[in-house]
Design a protein around this motif. Structure first.
Motif, PDB file in Angstrom:
ATOM      1  N   ALA A  44      -1.082  -7.361 -12.416  1.00 50.53           N
ATOM      2  CA  ALA A  44      -1.579  -8.352 -11.584  1.00 50.53           C
ATOM      3  C   ALA A  44      -2.456  -7.934 -10.771  1.00 50.53           C
ATOM      4  O   ALA A  44      -3.307  -8.532  -9.889  1.00 50.53           O
ATOM      5  CB  ALA A  44      -0.028  -9.271 -10.769  1.00 50.53           C
ATOM      6  N   VAL A  45      -2.233  -6.983  -9.942  1.00 49.88           N
ATOM      7  CA  VAL A  45      -3.477  -6.445  -8.898  1.00 49.88           C
ATOM      8  C   VAL A  45      -5.134  -5.966 -10.038  1.00 49.88           C
ATOM      9  O   VAL A  45      -5.458  -6.507  -9.260  1.00 49.88           O
ATOM     10  CB  VAL A  45      -2.354  -4.608  -8.844  1.00 49.88           C
ATOM     11  N   ALA A  46      -4.649  -5.724 -11.428  1.00 52.26           N
ATOM     12  CA  ALA A  46      -5.871  -5.626 -11.812  1.00 52.26           C
ATOM     13  C   ALA A  46      -6.944  -6.232 -11.848  1.00 52.26           C
ATOM     14  O   ALA A  46      -7.414  -6.496 -12.357  1.00 52.26           O
ATOM     15  CB  ALA A  46      -5.380  -4.047 -13.208  1.00 52.26           C
ATOM     16  N   ARG A  72      -2.792   3.278  -6.226  1.00 50.52           N
ATOM     17  CA  ARG A  72      -3.418   5.067  -5.701  1.00 50.52           C
ATOM     18  C   ARG A  72      -4.456   5.400  -6.925  1.00 50.52           C
ATOM     19  O   ARG A  72      -5.503   5.767  -6.075  1.00 50.52           O
ATOM     20  CB  ARG A  72      -2.561   5.411  -4.677  1.00 50.52           C
ATOM     21  N   ARG A  73      -4.039   6.276  -7.804  1.00 46.94           N
ATOM     22  CA  ARG A  73      -4.277   6.695  -9.217  1.00 46.94           C
ATOM     23  C   ARG A  73      -5.545   6.181  -9.475  1.00 46.94           C
ATOM     24  O   ARG A  73      -6.355   6.588  -9.254  1.00 46.94           O
ATOM     25  CB  ARG A  73      -3.608   7.576 -10.203  1.00 46.94           C
ATOM     26  N   ASP A  74      -5.167   5.249  -9.603  1.00 50.13           N
ATOM     27  CA  ASP A  74      -6.129   4.266  -9.922  1.00 50.13           C
ATOM     28  C   ASP A  74      -7.285   3.345  -9.050  1.00 50.13           C
ATOM     29  O   ASP A  74      -8.368   2.851  -9.524  1.00 50.13           O
ATOM     30  CB  ASP A  74      -5.943   2.476 -10.934  1.00 50.13           C
ATOM     31  N   GLY A  75      -7.307   3.910  -7.984  1.00 46.85           N
ATOM     32  CA  GLY A  75      -8.507   3.498  -7.293  1.00 46.85           C
ATOM     33  C   GLY A  75      -8.366   1.739  -6.733  1.00 46.85           C
ATOM     34  O   GLY A  75      -8.924   1.942  -5.372  1.00 46.85           O
ATOM     35  N   ARG A 123      -4.277  -5.020   9.899  1.00 47.94           N
ATOM     36  CA  ARG A 123      -4.672  -3.737  10.381  1.00 47.94           C
ATOM     37  C   ARG A 123      -6.484  -3.033   9.421  1.00 47.94           C
ATOM     38  O   ARG A 123      -6.744  -2.285   8.837  1.00 47.94           O
ATOM     39  CB  ARG A 123      -4.305  -2.304  10.519  1.00 47.94           C
ATOM     40  N   THR A 124      -6.091  -4.503   7.944  1.00 40.45           N
ATOM     41  CA  THR A 124      -6.740  -3.538   6.580  1.00 40.45           C
ATOM     42  C   THR A 124      -7.723  -3.560   6.826  1.00 40.45           C
ATOM     43  O   THR A 124      -9.036  -4.952   7.267  1.00 40.45           O
ATOM     44  CB  THR A 124      -5.714  -4.217   5.597  1.00 40.45           C
ATOM     45  N   SER A 125      -8.999  -2.609   6.452  1.00 41.79           N
ATOM     46  CA  SER A 125     -10.549  -2.876   6.543  1.00 41.79           C
ATOM     47  C   SER A 125     -10.384  -3.269   4.943  1.00 41.79           C
ATOM     48  O   SER A 125     -10.350  -2.463   3.777  1.00 41.79           O
ATOM     49  CB  SER A 125     -11.143  -1.587   6.931  1.00 41.79           C
ATOM     50  N   SER A 126     -11.970  -4.783   4.559  1.00 42.06           N
ATOM     51  CA  SER A 126     -11.987  -5.092   3.759  1.00 42.06           C
ATOM     52  C   SER A 126     -12.468  -4.041   3.320  1.00 42.06           C
ATOM     53  O   SER A 126     -14.409  -3.142   3.889  1.00 42.06           O
ATOM     54  CB  SER A 126     -12.840  -6.120   4.143  1.00 42.06           C
ATOM     55  N   GLY A 127     -12.987  -3.432   1.999  1.00 44.21           N
ATOM     56  CA  GLY A 127     -13.836  -3.094   1.400  1.00 44.21           C
ATOM     57  C   GLY A 127     -13.468  -1.381   1.061  1.00 44.21           C
ATOM     58  O   GLY A 127     -14.311  -0.581   0.516  1.00 44.21           O
ATOM     59  N   GLY A 128     -12.195  -0.817   1.644  1.00 43.75           N
ATOM     60  CA  GLY A 128     -12.253   0.457   1.923  1.00 43.75           C
ATOM     61  C   GLY A 128     -10.246   0.546   1.815  1.00 43.75           C
ATOM     62  O   GLY A 128      -9.800  -0.158   1.529  1.00 43.75           O
ATOM     63  N   PRO A 129      -9.852   2.303   1.511  1.00 44.43           N
ATOM     64  CA  PRO A 129      -8.575   2.111   2.038  1.00 44.43           C
ATOM     65  C   PRO A 129      -7.784   1.897   3.285  1.00 44.43           C
ATOM     66  O   PRO A 129      -8.319   1.354   3.687  1.00 44.43           O
ATOM     67  CB  PRO A 129      -8.568   3.289   1.398  1.00 44.43           C
TER      68      PRO A 129
END
Length: 255
Positions: A44-46, A72-75, A123-129
């Motif tokens: 689902a996330v992929a 997290r391993r898959d980015g 607190r989530t930043s779009s486009g980054g971790p």
């Protein structure tokens, strides 16, 4: 994040939980998708378009922690809130280290879960971790290398005890969020560590002393009387960067 209804992936193998929780989340404004196990969650996330994952830890086959590790391993930087159990203090600590953004103990109140989900999304930043998965964080003159468990203020390394660093790490990854003392006891000490809230106050005093933070006019940590503490400085990510002198990482743990 979605501009309308945030897309929430609820992952739990217990149909009693998913059937009861899904309509509550939907009524509170989330577009809910259900996955019954870790493998389905990864798919689902992929596929994309998931804003946040609520992930049960105890599942047969691919459990929640392994699912988180693979994400997290898959980015995948999608924020993750874990659903765990009271007696798993060590598991919680490791999961947070591996990139979980927050956790909630079972049994839990649906309202508290929604509050935690919304706090993570804020607190989530779009486009980054997310802050919880970023290796290095910066707040003004303060740099925190989370993987090496080291911190610098105005370019000079500061010495922190392991508990004080763990406390700083949790606060800086939850900026502008008032974190209660019981919550800090769970995250930093765990339920199996018989300490009182005075232990938190002592470590906060240590942080303020080392960071030259005046509690009357805080730059970093604000006291919320009767509740807990909040990290007040703006926090940014320095993903991929390396703190000065990181070739000499300190060996510091949560305990």
């Amino acid at each position: 994040m979605s501009t309308e209804r945030p897309a929430l992936l609820l992952v739990d193998d217990d149909p009693g939980i998913t059937s009861g929780l899904s309509p509550i989340l939907a009524r509170d404004g989330f577009a809910v998708t259900i996955a019954e196990d870790g493998a389905a969650a990864l798919e689902a996330v992929a596929a994309g378009s998931i804003d946040i994952v609520v992930l049960d830890v105890m599942m047969p086959g691919l459990d929640g922690r392994e699912t988180l590790r693979r994400l997290r391993r898959d980015g995948h930087t999608v924020p993750v809130v874990l659903l765990t159990s009271v007696g798993e203090a060590a598991e919680r600590a490791r999961a947070l280290d591996e990139g979980a953004d927050d956790y909630l103990n079972k049994p839990f109140d649906a309202g508290e879960l929604i509050s935690r989900v919304r706090a993570v999304l804020r607190r989530t930043s779009s486009g980054g971790p997310t802050l919880a998965s970023a290796p290095v964080l910066i707040a003004g003159e303060l740099k925190v290398d989370r993987s090496a468990r080291r911190a610098w203020l105005s370019g000079r390394e500061v010495a922190l005890t392991p508990k004080a660093f763990a406390l700083l790490d949790h606060l800086i990854t939850h900026p502008d969020e008032v974190v209660s003392k019981p919550r800090l006891l769970e995250v930093v000490w765990g339920y199996d560590d018989p300490v009182g809230t005075r232990a938190i106050d002592h470590r906060i005093s240590e942080l303020r002393r080392v960071l030259a933070d005046d509690p009357a006019h805080p730059r970093w940590i604000r006291t919320v009387p009767g509740v807990g503490y909040a990290f007040v400085a703006p926090v940014s990510q320095a993903a991929g960067s390396q703190a000065p002198g990181s070739q000499r990482p300190l060996s510091q743990g949560l305990r």
